[in-house]
Write a protein that holds these residues in place. Structure first.
Motif, PDB file in Angstrom:
ATOM      1  N   GLU A  39      -7.767   5.261  14.257  1.00 17.95           N
ATOM      2  CA  GLU A  39      -6.442   5.485  14.849  1.00 17.95           C
ATOM      3  C   GLU A  39      -6.413   5.060  16.310  1.00 17.95           C
ATOM      4  O   GLU A  39      -5.475   4.403  16.764  1.00 17.95           O
ATOM      5  N   GLU A  93     -12.923  11.130   3.222  1.00 22.50           N
ATOM      6  CA  GLU A  93     -11.826  12.092   3.098  1.00 22.50           C
ATOM      7  C   GLU A  93     -12.240  13.334   2.317  1.00 22.50           C
ATOM      8  O   GLU A  93     -11.647  14.406   2.471  1.00 22.50           O
ATOM      9  N   SER A 134     -10.083  19.257   3.721  1.00 23.12           N
ATOM     10  CA  SER A 134      -9.069  19.783   2.796  1.00 23.12           C
ATOM     11  C   SER A 134      -7.797  18.941   2.853  1.00 23.12           C
ATOM     12  O   SER A 134      -7.042  18.880   1.881  1.00 23.12           O
ATOM     13  N   ASP A 135      -7.542  18.296   3.985  1.00 24.17           N
ATOM     14  CA  ASP A 135      -6.376  17.409   4.128  1.00 24.17           C
ATOM     15  C   ASP A 135      -6.799  15.946   4.131  1.00 24.17           C
ATOM     16  O   ASP A 135      -6.159  15.094   4.741  1.00 24.17           O
ATOM     17  N   GLU A 165      -6.703  13.563   1.870  1.00 20.15           N
ATOM     18  CA  GLU A 165      -5.751  12.586   1.339  1.00 20.15           C
ATOM     19  C   GLU A 165      -4.668  12.256   2.360  1.00 20.15           C
ATOM     20  O   GLU A 165      -4.216  11.114   2.462  1.00 20.15           O
ATOM     21  N   GLU A 166      -4.265  13.251   3.124  1.00 17.42           N
ATOM     22  CA  GLU A 166      -3.265  13.024   4.172  1.00 17.42           C
ATOM     23  C   GLU A 166      -3.842  12.138   5.277  1.00 17.42           C
ATOM     24  O   GLU A 166      -3.155  11.260   5.808  1.00 17.42           O
ATOM     25  N   LYS A 167      -5.098  12.362   5.625  1.00 18.01           N
ATOM     26  CA  LYS A 167      -5.755  11.530   6.627  1.00 18.01           C
ATOM     27  C   LYS A 167      -5.810  10.076   6.163  1.00 18.01           C
ATOM     28  O   LYS A 167      -5.553   9.148   6.943  1.00 18.01           O
ATOM     29  N   ARG A 217      -3.809   8.637   3.941  1.00 14.54           N
ATOM     30  CA  ARG A 217      -2.448   8.103   3.901  1.00 14.54           C
ATOM     31  C   ARG A 217      -2.008   7.661   5.293  1.00 14.54           C
ATOM     32  O   ARG A 217      -1.417   6.581   5.455  1.00 14.54           O
ATOM     33  N   LYS A 218      -2.320   8.454   6.296  1.00 19.81           N
ATOM     34  CA  LYS A 218      -1.919   8.141   7.666  1.00 19.81           C
ATOM     35  C   LYS A 218      -2.581   6.856   8.151  1.00 19.81           C
ATOM     36  O   LYS A 218      -1.926   5.996   8.765  1.00 19.81           O
ATOM     37  N   ARG A 239      -3.873   4.391   6.282  1.00 19.62           N
ATOM     38  CA  ARG A 239      -3.368   3.241   5.525  1.00 19.62           C
ATOM     39  C   ARG A 239      -1.988   2.817   6.011  1.00 19.62           C
ATOM     40  O   ARG A 239      -1.691   1.618   6.109  1.00 19.62           O
ATOM     41  N   GLU A 240      -1.137   3.780   6.297  1.00 20.32           N
ATOM     42  CA  GLU A 240       0.205   3.461   6.787  1.00 20.32           C
ATOM     43  C   GLU A 240       0.137   2.814   8.163  1.00 20.32           C
ATOM     44  O   GLU A 240       0.911   1.907   8.469  1.00 20.32           O
TER      45      GLU A 240
END
Length: 228
Positions: free
Chosen positions: A178, A198, A202-203, A205-207, A209-210, A212-213
């Motif tokens: 990032e 990842e 616990s989060d 998948e959110e990490k 996704r962020k 990749r976006e």
């Protein structure tokens, strides 16, 4: 279909050239589609006529990727905080270090400078699962280690050509990637390969996704998240 057995035989019969490189890449389980990058590295170095070409090995462990970088002729900077591995790396790369071709940093990397606990799993201090970041309830701390802001370190290298950055840092990669993108530093590096962890969060998948976006929205083509 690739005949990996034939590849190994060819490599063993070619101890001083491309075959040796193939054996090194096979030994480190390098994904096949990365091979052209390292096939091109010696040629890339020759084109720059003496300019410093640098590869960075974050999470060096046994130094298998450092072997590849050095064999191809790149100045290599490695980071490894594991105290049990460091004596082996110092011995293995002693000549390259004395010649200024290899810089061993006995530190971890993240997105800021500091000091953190180093955690290890049941594999002990020789485990590749040693880390500073993540949910470590089932791991034990073995000591505190110095942590280096990788972005700052890269900036301080000055006017060098950074060909390859390998990031295998057991969870710290999300903050590093990032920051690299937000500061535009990825544009100064030819290839960035990252193994993602990842599963440590616990989060997680959110990490993912962020990240990749962020890569997609900036139309970035040189950051790969499939290193193993």
């Amino acid at each position: 279909m690739i005949d990996k057995q034939r590849l190994l035989i060819d490599a063993l019969c070619d101890p001083n050239g491309l075959g040796k490189l193939e054996l090194m890449l096979y030994n480190v389980h390098t994904p096949w589609h990365y091979r052209y990058i390292f096939h091109q590295l010696p040629y890339h170095i020759s084109k720059l006529e003496g300019k410093r070409v640098v590869c960075i090995d974050c999470g060096a462990h046994a130094g298998l990727m450092s072997d590849v970088f050095l064999w191809c002729g790149a100045e290599t900077h490695a980071f490894e905080p594991n105290p049990a591995i460091l004596p082996f790396l110092r011995k293995k790369f002693s000549q390259a270090m004395s010649e200024g071709r290899y810089v061993l940093n006995p530190k971890a990397v993240a997105d800021s400078d500091g000091e953190m606990e180093l955690f290890v799993d049941d594999g002990g201090v020789l485990s590749q699962g040693i880390r500073i970041i993540g949910e470590s309830k089932e791991m034990k701390s073995i000591q505190k280690v110095e942590v280096v802001d990788l972005v700052r370190y890269i900036k301080e290298l000055g006017e060098v050509d950074i060909y390859f950055l390998k990031i295998d840092v057991e969870g710290a990669e999300f903050g590093i990637i990032e920051k690299l993108i937000k500061e535009g530093l990825h544009k100064k590096i030819h290839y960035i390969a990252c193994e993602t962890h990842e599963r440590f969060f616990s989060d997680g998948e959110e990490k993912m996704r962020k990240i990749r976006e962020l890569i997609k929205s900036n139309n970035i083509k040189n950051i790969f998240l499939d290193w193993v």
